[in-house]
Scaffold this active site. Sequence first.
Site, PDB file in Angstrom:
ATOM      1  N   GLY A  76       0.783  -1.233   0.000  1.00 49.54           N
ATOM      2  CA  GLY A  76       0.000   0.000   0.000  1.00 49.54           C
ATOM      3  C   GLY A  76       0.811   1.278   0.000  1.00 49.54           C
ATOM      4  O   GLY A  76       0.353   2.300   0.508  1.00 49.54           O
ATOM      5  N   ASN A  99       1.385   3.079  -2.617  1.00 47.49           N
ATOM      6  CA  ASN A  99       0.635   4.022  -3.465  1.00 47.49           C
ATOM      7  C   ASN A  99      -0.564   4.589  -2.703  1.00 47.49           C
ATOM      8  O   ASN A  99      -0.874   5.770  -2.829  1.00 47.49           O
ATOM      9  CB  ASN A  99       0.186   3.351  -4.761  1.00 47.49           C
ATOM     10  CG  ASN A  99       1.294   3.355  -5.805  1.00 47.49           C
ATOM     11  OD1 ASN A  99       1.668   4.405  -6.321  1.00 47.49           O
ATOM     12  ND2 ASN A  99       1.829   2.179  -6.097  1.00 47.49           N
ATOM     13  N   MET A 125      -4.492  -6.974  -6.938  1.00 44.41           N
ATOM     14  CA  MET A 125      -4.034  -8.146  -7.690  1.00 44.41           C
ATOM     15  C   MET A 125      -5.164  -9.047  -8.171  1.00 44.41           C
ATOM     16  O   MET A 125      -4.973 -10.255  -8.290  1.00 44.41           O
ATOM     17  CB  MET A 125      -3.089  -8.972  -6.810  1.00 44.41           C
ATOM     18  CG  MET A 125      -1.898  -8.208  -6.329  1.00 44.41           C
ATOM     19  SD  MET A 125      -0.690  -7.989  -7.625  1.00 44.41           S
ATOM     20  CE  MET A 125       0.294  -9.421  -7.329  1.00 44.41           C
ATOM     21  N   ILE A 172      -8.758  -9.461 -10.872  1.00 46.41           N
ATOM     22  CA  ILE A 172      -9.426  -8.908 -12.055  1.00 46.41           C
ATOM     23  C   ILE A 172     -10.850  -8.513 -11.651  1.00 46.41           C
ATOM     24  O   ILE A 172     -11.542  -9.259 -10.952  1.00 46.41           O
ATOM     25  CB  ILE A 172      -9.464  -9.979 -13.185  1.00 46.41           C
ATOM     26  CG1 ILE A 172      -8.047 -10.398 -13.583  1.00 46.41           C
ATOM     27  CG2 ILE A 172     -10.263  -9.473 -14.394  1.00 46.41           C
ATOM     28  CD1 ILE A 172      -7.225  -9.357 -14.303  1.00 46.41           C
ATOM     29  N   LEU A 173     -11.306  -7.345 -12.108  1.00 49.10           N
ATOM     30  CA  LEU A 173     -12.657  -6.895 -11.769  1.00 49.10           C
ATOM     31  C   LEU A 173     -13.676  -7.490 -12.733  1.00 49.10           C
ATOM     32  O   LEU A 173     -13.410  -7.635 -13.922  1.00 49.10           O
ATOM     33  CB  LEU A 173     -12.734  -5.368 -11.837  1.00 49.10           C
ATOM     34  CG  LEU A 173     -11.853  -4.608 -10.837  1.00 49.10           C
ATOM     35  CD1 LEU A 173     -11.937  -3.105 -11.111  1.00 49.10           C
ATOM     36  CD2 LEU A 173     -12.265  -4.912  -9.404  1.00 49.10           C
ATOM     37  N   ASN A 224      -6.096   2.759 -12.783  1.00 47.72           N
ATOM     38  CA  ASN A 224      -5.096   1.800 -12.315  1.00 47.72           C
ATOM     39  C   ASN A 224      -3.703   2.394 -12.467  1.00 47.72           C
ATOM     40  O   ASN A 224      -3.461   3.195 -13.360  1.00 47.72           O
ATOM     41  CB  ASN A 224      -5.198   0.518 -13.156  1.00 47.72           C
ATOM     42  CG  ASN A 224      -4.215  -0.559 -12.721  1.00 47.72           C
ATOM     43  OD1 ASN A 224      -4.046  -0.819 -11.516  1.00 47.72           O
ATOM     44  ND2 ASN A 224      -3.556  -1.206 -13.669  1.00 47.72           N
ATOM     45  N   HIS A 282       0.121   1.150 -13.215  1.00 48.02           N
ATOM     46  CA  HIS A 282       0.866  -0.027 -13.682  1.00 48.02           C
ATOM     47  C   HIS A 282       2.354   0.321 -13.766  1.00 48.02           C
ATOM     48  O   HIS A 282       2.712   1.375 -14.301  1.00 48.02           O
ATOM     49  CB  HIS A 282       0.340  -0.477 -15.057  1.00 48.02           C
ATOM     50  CG  HIS A 282       1.022  -1.716 -15.541  1.00 48.02           C
ATOM     51  ND1 HIS A 282       0.705  -2.973 -15.067  1.00 48.02           N
ATOM     52  CD2 HIS A 282       2.047  -1.888 -16.407  1.00 48.02           C
ATOM     53  CE1 HIS A 282       1.492  -3.866 -15.644  1.00 48.02           C
ATOM     54  NE2 HIS A 282       2.315  -3.240 -16.458  1.00 48.02           N
TER      55      HIS A 282
END
Length: 202
Positions: free
Chosen positions: A17, A19, A96, A98-99, A113, A115
Amino acid sequence: MRSHEKLKISVLVSGGGTNLQSVIDHIESGYLDKAKIVRVISSNCDAFALKRAENHNIKGVCISKEMLPDPKERCAAIMKELEAAGTDLIILAGYMSILEPELIDRYRDKIVNIHPSLIPKYCGKGFYGRKVHAAVLAGNELASGATVHFVDEGVDTGKIILQEQVPVKPGDTPETLANRVLQIEHRILPEAIKMLCDGKLK
Ligand code: GRF
Protein backbone atom coordinates in the site's frame (compact mmCIF):
# COMPACT_ATOMS: atom_id res chain seq x y z
CA MET A 1 -20.66 15.60 -7.58
CA ARG A 2 -21.47 19.26 -6.79
CA SER A 3 -18.58 21.71 -7.15
CA HIS A 4 -18.07 22.23 -3.39
CA GLU A 5 -18.13 18.52 -2.60
CA LYS A 6 -15.04 16.34 -2.43
CA LEU A 7 -14.44 13.48 -4.84
CA LYS A 8 -15.06 10.30 -2.84
CA ILE A 9 -12.35 7.76 -3.58
CA SER A 10 -12.30 4.06 -2.79
CA VAL A 11 -8.85 2.47 -3.08
CA LEU A 12 -8.53 -1.23 -3.92
CA VAL A 13 -5.33 -2.85 -2.67
CA SER A 14 -3.67 -6.21 -2.09
CA GLY A 15 -0.28 -5.54 -0.55
CA GLY A 16 2.01 -3.00 1.05
CA GLY A 17 0.00 0.00 0.00
CA THR A 18 2.77 2.53 -0.67
CA ASN A 19 0.64 4.02 -3.47
CA LEU A 20 -2.31 4.24 -1.06
CA GLN A 21 0.01 5.99 1.40
CA SER A 22 1.06 8.45 -1.28
CA VAL A 23 -2.56 9.36 -2.01
CA ILE A 24 -3.26 9.75 1.74
CA ASP A 25 -0.17 11.96 2.13
CA HIS A 26 -1.14 14.15 -0.84
CA ILE A 27 -4.65 14.59 0.62
CA GLU A 28 -3.25 15.46 4.05
CA SER A 29 -0.74 17.93 2.59
CA GLY A 30 -3.56 19.75 0.78
CA TYR A 31 -2.30 18.93 -2.74
CA LEU A 32 -5.46 16.86 -3.23
CA ASP A 33 -7.79 19.26 -1.46
CA LYS A 34 -10.82 18.17 -3.48
CA ALA A 35 -10.52 14.44 -2.70
CA LYS A 36 -11.17 12.17 0.23
CA ILE A 37 -10.70 8.43 0.68
CA VAL A 38 -13.94 6.83 1.84
CA ARG A 39 -12.95 3.14 1.71
CA VAL A 40 -9.95 0.88 1.34
CA ILE A 41 -10.90 -2.56 0.07
CA SER A 42 -8.27 -5.29 0.14
CA SER A 43 -8.25 -8.69 -1.58
CA ASN A 44 -5.75 -9.82 1.05
CA CYS A 45 -6.72 -9.70 4.73
CA ASP A 46 -3.03 -9.49 5.80
CA ALA A 47 -2.21 -6.55 3.54
CA PHE A 48 -0.24 -3.82 5.29
CA ALA A 49 -2.36 -1.38 3.26
CA LEU A 50 -5.25 -2.12 5.68
CA LYS A 51 -3.04 -1.05 8.58
CA ARG A 52 -2.19 2.16 6.72
CA ALA A 53 -5.93 2.87 6.32
CA GLU A 54 -6.54 2.23 10.02
CA ASN A 55 -3.67 4.57 10.95
CA HIS A 56 -5.47 7.37 9.10
CA ASN A 57 -8.99 6.55 10.35
CA ILE A 58 -10.10 5.31 6.94
CA LYS A 59 -12.52 2.39 6.93
CA GLY A 60 -10.78 -0.68 5.52
CA VAL A 61 -12.45 -3.94 4.59
CA CYS A 62 -11.10 -7.25 3.39
CA ILE A 63 -12.99 -9.11 0.66
CA SER A 64 -10.82 -12.09 -0.26
CA LYS A 65 -11.07 -15.16 -2.48
CA GLU A 66 -10.88 -17.29 0.65
CA MET A 67 -13.94 -15.57 2.13
CA LEU A 68 -15.93 -15.53 -1.12
CA PRO A 69 -14.59 -17.99 -3.73
CA ASP A 70 -17.34 -17.24 -6.25
CA PRO A 71 -16.24 -14.22 -8.38
CA LYS A 72 -19.84 -12.99 -8.81
CA GLU A 73 -20.49 -13.03 -5.06
CA ARG A 74 -17.14 -11.35 -4.44
CA CYS A 75 -17.95 -8.66 -6.97
CA ALA A 76 -21.38 -8.10 -5.37
CA ALA A 77 -19.73 -7.66 -1.96
CA ILE A 78 -17.22 -5.16 -3.37
CA MET A 79 -19.98 -3.23 -5.15
CA LYS A 80 -22.01 -3.10 -1.94
CA GLU A 81 -19.06 -1.50 -0.12
CA LEU A 82 -18.41 0.94 -2.96
CA GLU A 83 -22.07 2.00 -3.02
CA ALA A 84 -22.32 2.26 0.77
CA ALA A 85 -19.31 4.60 0.74
CA GLY A 86 -20.82 6.75 -2.03
CA THR A 87 -17.78 6.12 -4.24
CA ASP A 88 -17.18 8.55 -7.13
CA LEU A 89 -13.78 7.19 -8.19
CA ILE A 90 -12.07 3.82 -7.76
CA ILE A 91 -8.27 3.64 -7.61
CA LEU A 92 -6.60 0.29 -8.16
CA ALA A 93 -3.33 0.61 -6.25
CA GLY A 94 -1.57 -2.71 -6.45
CA TYR A 95 -4.88 -4.59 -6.62
CA MET A 96 -4.03 -8.15 -7.69
CA SER A 97 -7.44 -9.31 -8.83
CA ILE A 98 -9.43 -8.91 -12.06
CA LEU A 99 -12.66 -6.89 -11.77
CA GLU A 100 -15.91 -8.35 -13.05
CA PRO A 101 -17.47 -6.68 -16.13
CA GLU A 102 -20.55 -5.48 -14.20
CA LEU A 103 -18.37 -3.48 -11.82
CA ILE A 104 -16.42 -1.95 -14.71
CA ASP A 105 -19.68 -1.10 -16.46
CA ARG A 106 -21.21 0.47 -13.35
CA TYR A 107 -18.11 2.66 -12.80
CA ARG A 108 -17.28 3.32 -16.47
CA ASP A 109 -14.48 5.97 -16.77
CA LYS A 110 -14.36 6.11 -12.98
CA ILE A 111 -11.75 3.40 -12.39
CA VAL A 112 -8.05 4.19 -12.57
CA ASN A 113 -5.10 1.80 -12.31
CA ILE A 114 -1.39 2.35 -11.76
CA HIS A 115 0.87 -0.03 -13.68
CA PRO A 116 4.66 -0.25 -13.22
CA SER A 117 5.70 -0.16 -16.89
CA LEU A 118 5.45 2.01 -19.96
CA ILE A 119 2.17 0.65 -21.38
CA PRO A 120 1.80 -0.80 -24.05
CA LYS A 121 5.05 -2.53 -23.12
CA TYR A 122 5.19 -5.16 -20.36
CA CYS A 123 1.52 -5.12 -19.45
CA GLY A 124 -1.50 -7.39 -19.71
CA LYS A 125 -2.06 -10.88 -18.38
CA GLY A 126 0.88 -12.25 -16.36
CA PHE A 127 2.64 -8.89 -16.00
CA TYR A 128 2.35 -8.08 -12.33
CA GLY A 129 4.69 -7.44 -9.41
CA ARG A 130 8.39 -8.25 -9.90
CA LYS A 131 7.60 -10.13 -13.15
CA VAL A 132 7.15 -6.80 -14.94
CA HIS A 133 10.60 -5.56 -13.93
CA ALA A 134 12.29 -8.93 -14.59
CA ALA A 135 10.84 -8.88 -18.12
CA VAL A 136 12.03 -5.30 -18.70
CA LEU A 137 15.57 -6.35 -17.68
CA ALA A 138 15.41 -9.52 -19.82
CA GLY A 139 14.31 -7.32 -22.73
CA ASN A 140 17.49 -5.19 -22.34
CA GLU A 141 15.40 -2.03 -22.21
CA LEU A 142 17.15 1.28 -21.58
CA ALA A 143 14.08 2.76 -19.91
CA SER A 144 11.00 1.71 -17.99
CA GLY A 145 8.43 3.71 -16.06
CA ALA A 146 4.90 3.86 -14.78
CA THR A 147 1.50 4.47 -16.32
CA VAL A 148 -1.80 5.66 -14.86
CA HIS A 149 -4.73 4.60 -17.03
CA PHE A 150 -8.48 4.15 -17.02
CA VAL A 151 -9.70 0.60 -16.56
CA ASP A 152 -11.86 -1.10 -19.16
CA GLU A 153 -12.77 -4.76 -19.68
CA GLY A 154 -9.27 -5.63 -20.95
CA VAL A 155 -6.14 -6.08 -18.84
CA ASP A 156 -4.17 -2.78 -18.86
CA THR A 157 -5.88 -1.67 -22.11
CA GLY A 158 -7.77 1.45 -20.98
CA LYS A 159 -6.98 5.00 -22.06
CA ILE A 160 -3.67 6.34 -20.70
CA ILE A 161 -3.88 9.36 -18.37
CA LEU A 162 -0.23 9.88 -17.40
CA GLN A 163 3.05 8.12 -18.05
CA GLU A 164 6.60 8.83 -16.96
CA GLN A 165 9.95 7.20 -17.71
CA VAL A 166 12.87 6.17 -15.52
CA PRO A 167 16.23 4.89 -16.79
CA VAL A 168 17.20 1.25 -16.48
CA LYS A 169 20.70 1.30 -14.97
CA PRO A 170 23.57 -1.19 -15.37
CA GLY A 171 23.43 -3.78 -12.59
CA ASP A 172 19.70 -3.23 -11.94
CA THR A 173 17.79 -6.11 -10.37
CA PRO A 174 13.98 -6.38 -10.46
CA GLU A 175 14.04 -4.93 -6.92
CA THR A 176 16.20 -1.87 -7.68
CA LEU A 177 14.20 -1.15 -10.81
CA ALA A 178 10.88 -1.62 -8.94
CA ASN A 179 12.02 0.91 -6.32
CA ARG A 180 12.95 3.49 -8.95
CA VAL A 181 9.61 2.99 -10.72
CA LEU A 182 7.71 3.22 -7.40
CA GLN A 183 9.09 6.74 -6.82
CA ILE A 184 7.43 7.75 -10.11
CA GLU A 185 4.19 5.93 -9.22
CA HIS A 186 3.94 7.85 -5.97
CA ARG A 187 4.06 11.10 -7.92
CA ILE A 188 1.94 10.44 -11.01
CA LEU A 189 -0.97 8.70 -9.25
CA PRO A 190 -1.80 11.79 -7.12
CA GLU A 191 -1.20 13.97 -10.18
CA ALA A 192 -3.76 11.97 -12.18
CA ILE A 193 -6.26 12.16 -9.30
CA LYS A 194 -5.78 15.93 -9.21
CA MET A 195 -6.53 16.11 -12.94
CA LEU A 196 -9.75 14.15 -12.33
CA CYS A 197 -10.71 16.37 -9.36
CA ASP A 198 -10.15 19.46 -11.49
CA GLY A 199 -12.33 18.08 -14.28
CA LYS A 200 -9.36 18.04 -16.67
CA LEU A 201 -10.29 14.56 -17.89
CA LYS A 202 -13.64 13.54 -19.27
C1 GRF B 1 2.95 -1.08 -7.67
O1 GRF B 1 4.14 -1.29 -8.37
C2 GRF B 1 1.81 -0.96 -8.65
O2 GRF B 1 2.15 -0.33 -9.82
C3 GRF B 1 1.49 -2.38 -8.92
O3 GRF B 1 1.63 -3.02 -7.67
C4 GRF B 1 2.55 -2.31 -6.87
C5 GRF B 1 1.84 -1.97 -5.60
O4 GRF B 1 2.64 -1.39 -4.66
N1 GRF B 1 0.19 -2.49 -9.57
P1 GRF B 1 2.00 -0.79 -3.34
O5 GRF B 1 1.10 -1.84 -2.71
O6 GRF B 1 1.24 0.46 -3.71
O7 GRF B 1 3.18 -0.49 -2.48
